[in-house]
Design a protein around this motif. Sequence first.
Motif, PDB file in Angstrom:
ATOM      1  N   ARG A  62     -23.254 -18.782 -85.761  1.00  0.00           N
ATOM      2  CA  ARG A  62     -23.068 -19.663 -84.609  1.00  0.00           C
ATOM      3  C   ARG A  62     -21.656 -19.445 -84.066  1.00  0.00           C
ATOM      4  O   ARG A  62     -20.744 -19.079 -84.795  1.00  0.00           O
ATOM      5  CB  ARG A  62     -23.243 -21.132 -84.991  1.00  0.00           C
ATOM      6  CG  ARG A  62     -24.671 -21.529 -85.317  1.00  0.00           C
ATOM      7  CD  ARG A  62     -25.530 -21.630 -84.073  1.00  0.00           C
ATOM      8  NE  ARG A  62     -26.896 -22.058 -84.395  1.00  0.00           N
ATOM      9  CZ  ARG A  62     -27.802 -22.359 -83.478  1.00  0.00           C
ATOM     10  NH1 ARG A  62     -27.505 -22.254 -82.177  1.00  0.00           N
ATOM     11  NH2 ARG A  62     -29.016 -22.730 -83.836  1.00  0.00           N
ATOM     12  N   GLU A  66     -15.682 -25.420 -80.030  1.00  0.00           N
ATOM     13  CA  GLU A  66     -15.279 -26.530 -80.880  1.00  0.00           C
ATOM     14  C   GLU A  66     -15.666 -26.247 -82.334  1.00  0.00           C
ATOM     15  O   GLU A  66     -16.792 -25.825 -82.624  1.00  0.00           O
ATOM     16  CB  GLU A  66     -15.946 -27.818 -80.415  1.00  0.00           C
ATOM     17  CG  GLU A  66     -15.569 -28.251 -79.006  1.00  0.00           C
ATOM     18  CD  GLU A  66     -14.100 -28.645 -78.919  1.00  0.00           C
ATOM     19  OE1 GLU A  66     -13.539 -29.087 -79.946  1.00  0.00           O
ATOM     20  OE2 GLU A  66     -13.509 -28.516 -77.815  1.00  0.00           O
ATOM     21  N   SER A  68     -16.119 -28.384 -84.790  1.00  0.00           N
ATOM     22  CA  SER A  68     -17.153 -29.302 -85.269  1.00  0.00           C
ATOM     23  C   SER A  68     -18.541 -28.880 -84.812  1.00  0.00           C
ATOM     24  O   SER A  68     -19.518 -29.035 -85.543  1.00  0.00           O
ATOM     25  CB  SER A  68     -16.847 -30.729 -84.808  1.00  0.00           C
ATOM     26  OG  SER A  68     -16.801 -30.802 -83.388  1.00  0.00           O
ATOM     27  N   THR A  69     -18.635 -28.315 -83.616  1.00  0.00           N
ATOM     28  CA  THR A  69     -19.926 -27.871 -83.099  1.00  0.00           C
ATOM     29  C   THR A  69     -20.482 -26.734 -83.953  1.00  0.00           C
ATOM     30  O   THR A  69     -21.663 -26.727 -84.320  1.00  0.00           O
ATOM     31  CB  THR A  69     -19.791 -27.406 -81.640  1.00  0.00           C
ATOM     32  OG1 THR A  69     -19.315 -28.486 -80.837  1.00  0.00           O
ATOM     33  CG2 THR A  69     -21.135 -26.931 -81.096  1.00  0.00           C
ATOM     34  N   GLN A  71     -19.638 -26.003 -87.066  1.00  0.00           N
ATOM     35  CA  GLN A  71     -19.922 -26.491 -88.416  1.00  0.00           C
ATOM     36  C   GLN A  71     -21.241 -27.262 -88.466  1.00  0.00           C
ATOM     37  O   GLN A  71     -22.054 -27.070 -89.378  1.00  0.00           O
ATOM     38  CB  GLN A  71     -18.759 -27.366 -88.882  1.00  0.00           C
ATOM     39  CG  GLN A  71     -18.766 -27.693 -90.361  1.00  0.00           C
ATOM     40  CD  GLN A  71     -19.662 -28.883 -90.682  1.00  0.00           C
ATOM     41  OE1 GLN A  71     -19.856 -29.767 -89.838  1.00  0.00           O
ATOM     42  NE2 GLN A  71     -20.205 -28.904 -91.884  1.00  0.00           N
ATOM     43  N   GLN A  72     -21.474 -28.101 -87.486  1.00  0.00           N
ATOM     44  CA  GLN A  72     -22.686 -28.926 -87.478  1.00  0.00           C
ATOM     45  C   GLN A  72     -23.945 -28.092 -87.239  1.00  0.00           C
ATOM     46  O   GLN A  72     -24.981 -28.301 -87.881  1.00  0.00           O
ATOM     47  CB  GLN A  72     -22.559 -30.016 -86.419  1.00  0.00           C
ATOM     48  CG  GLN A  72     -21.526 -31.079 -86.755  1.00  0.00           C
ATOM     49  CD  GLN A  72     -21.259 -32.021 -85.600  1.00  0.00           C
ATOM     50  OE1 GLN A  72     -21.967 -32.014 -84.591  1.00  0.00           O
ATOM     51  NE2 GLN A  72     -20.216 -32.844 -85.720  1.00  0.00           N
ATOM     52  N   THR A  73     -23.868 -27.143 -86.314  1.00  0.00           N
ATOM     53  CA  THR A  73     -25.056 -26.309 -86.050  1.00  0.00           C
ATOM     54  C   THR A  73     -25.359 -25.392 -87.234  1.00  0.00           C
ATOM     55  O   THR A  73     -26.529 -25.155 -87.554  1.00  0.00           O
ATOM     56  CB  THR A  73     -24.858 -25.472 -84.774  1.00  0.00           C
ATOM     57  OG1 THR A  73     -23.619 -24.748 -84.856  1.00  0.00           O
ATOM     58  CG2 THR A  73     -24.851 -26.363 -83.543  1.00  0.00           C
ATOM     59  N   ALA A  75     -24.747 -26.117 -90.370  1.00  0.00           N
ATOM     60  CA  ALA A  75     -25.325 -26.977 -91.403  1.00  0.00           C
ATOM     61  C   ALA A  75     -26.798 -27.254 -91.103  1.00  0.00           C
ATOM     62  O   ALA A  75     -27.643 -27.257 -92.011  1.00  0.00           O
ATOM     63  CB  ALA A  75     -24.543 -28.285 -91.488  1.00  0.00           C
ATOM     64  N   ALA A  76     -27.115 -27.459 -89.816  1.00  0.00           N
ATOM     65  CA  ALA A  76     -28.510 -27.692 -89.429  1.00  0.00           C
ATOM     66  C   ALA A  76     -29.354 -26.429 -89.660  1.00  0.00           C
ATOM     67  O   ALA A  76     -30.493 -26.506 -90.135  1.00  0.00           O
ATOM     68  CB  ALA A  76     -28.587 -28.124 -87.968  1.00  0.00           C
ATOM     69  N   ASP A  77     -28.782 -25.273 -89.323  1.00  0.00           N
ATOM     70  CA  ASP A  77     -29.491 -24.017 -89.559  1.00  0.00           C
ATOM     71  C   ASP A  77     -29.754 -23.821 -91.053  1.00  0.00           C
ATOM     72  O   ASP A  77     -30.839 -23.387 -91.452  1.00  0.00           O
ATOM     73  CB  ASP A  77     -28.664 -22.838 -89.028  1.00  0.00           C
ATOM     74  CG  ASP A  77     -28.610 -22.797 -87.516  1.00  0.00           C
ATOM     75  OD1 ASP A  77     -29.448 -23.468 -86.873  1.00  0.00           O
ATOM     76  OD2 ASP A  77     -27.725 -22.101 -86.979  1.00  0.00           O
ATOM     77  N   ASP A  79     -30.109 -26.079 -93.346  1.00  0.00           N
ATOM     78  CA  ASP A  79     -31.178 -26.981 -93.781  1.00  0.00           C
ATOM     79  C   ASP A  79     -32.549 -26.432 -93.390  1.00  0.00           C
ATOM     80  O   ASP A  79     -33.516 -26.540 -94.164  1.00  0.00           O
ATOM     81  CB  ASP A  79     -30.980 -28.365 -93.164  1.00  0.00           C
ATOM     82  CG  ASP A  79     -29.758 -29.090 -93.732  1.00  0.00           C
ATOM     83  OD1 ASP A  79     -29.280 -28.679 -94.807  1.00  0.00           O
ATOM     84  OD2 ASP A  79     -29.283 -30.047 -93.087  1.00  0.00           O
TER      85      ASP A  79
END
Length: 240
Positions: A62, A66, A68-69, A71-73, A75-77, A79
Motif C-alpha cells: 500500500r 499519510e 496512518s492510512t 498502516q490501517q489499509t 492491517a485490513a489487507d 486480516d
Amino acid sequence: MAEARIGLIPALLLAGGVAFAGLKVGQGIEHFRMADRSIVVKGLAERDVKSDFAVWTLSFRRAADEFSTVQQTLAADRDQVVSFLHGQGFTDDEIEVRPLQVQDLLAREYGLDRVALRFNGQGQVTVKSARVDAVAAASNRIDPLIKAGVQLGGDGEGGWPRYQLRGFNDIKPQLLEEATLSAREQARKFAADAGATLGPVKSANQGAIRILDDDGSDMDSSRTIGKRLRVVSTFEFSLQ
C-alpha cells in the motif's frame, strides 16, 4: 611381399584399437587399464518423487501520503489474507504473520525531494505446510483477494509457492544402490565381452545427488511439486 606383411601388422593393431574404443563409448566405460586389469565405470540412477513441503508467501503493498492510512489499509489487507487462508483450510500453526513495514520515502538519506506518495508499506503472510496439494490448490484461488482490492506481489518470488523435498535423506540410500547396480551391470557386460571375470570394487565415488524439476529442466526452481533425483556415481572394478 615382406614390405606388405610389415604394413599389415600396424593396420590390424589400429583397427583393433578403433573397435575397442567404440565398445567403450557404447557401454559408458570411463577407463580401462590393462596394466592393473581394472575398469572405471559410471552408474546413473534417477527417480521421480513428490515434494513433501511447501512455503507460500503472500505479500501485499500500500502507498499513501499519510502514515496512518498506509498502516490501517495494510492491517485490513492482512486480516483479509489470513481469513482467506483459514477459508482454504489452513490452521494457525501453518500460517505465519509477519510485522507490517511502512517506509517514509522522504526520510531516506538519498531519497528524492518530491515523491508521488510519501509512505510506502508492505505486509507478508506465509504458509508453511506439508500439505503440498492444498497449498497448490489455494494458490490458484486468490481471485477473491484481488477483487477485494488486496494488492498482492512484491516479495521477489512472484507470489507462487515454493516446493521442497525435506525427506531427501530417506530416499538417498535407495538411489545410491540403484547407481551401484547400474555401474556393476555395465562393468559385468564389459568383462564378459573382454573374456574376463569382474572382480571386487577397488574404489568408489558416490557423486552428488541433484534435485531437479520434473519438467525436463536441468535445475530446481522450487516451482514444481514433482522432483527428479539424479546421481552419477563412479566405480573402479578389478578384472580377473
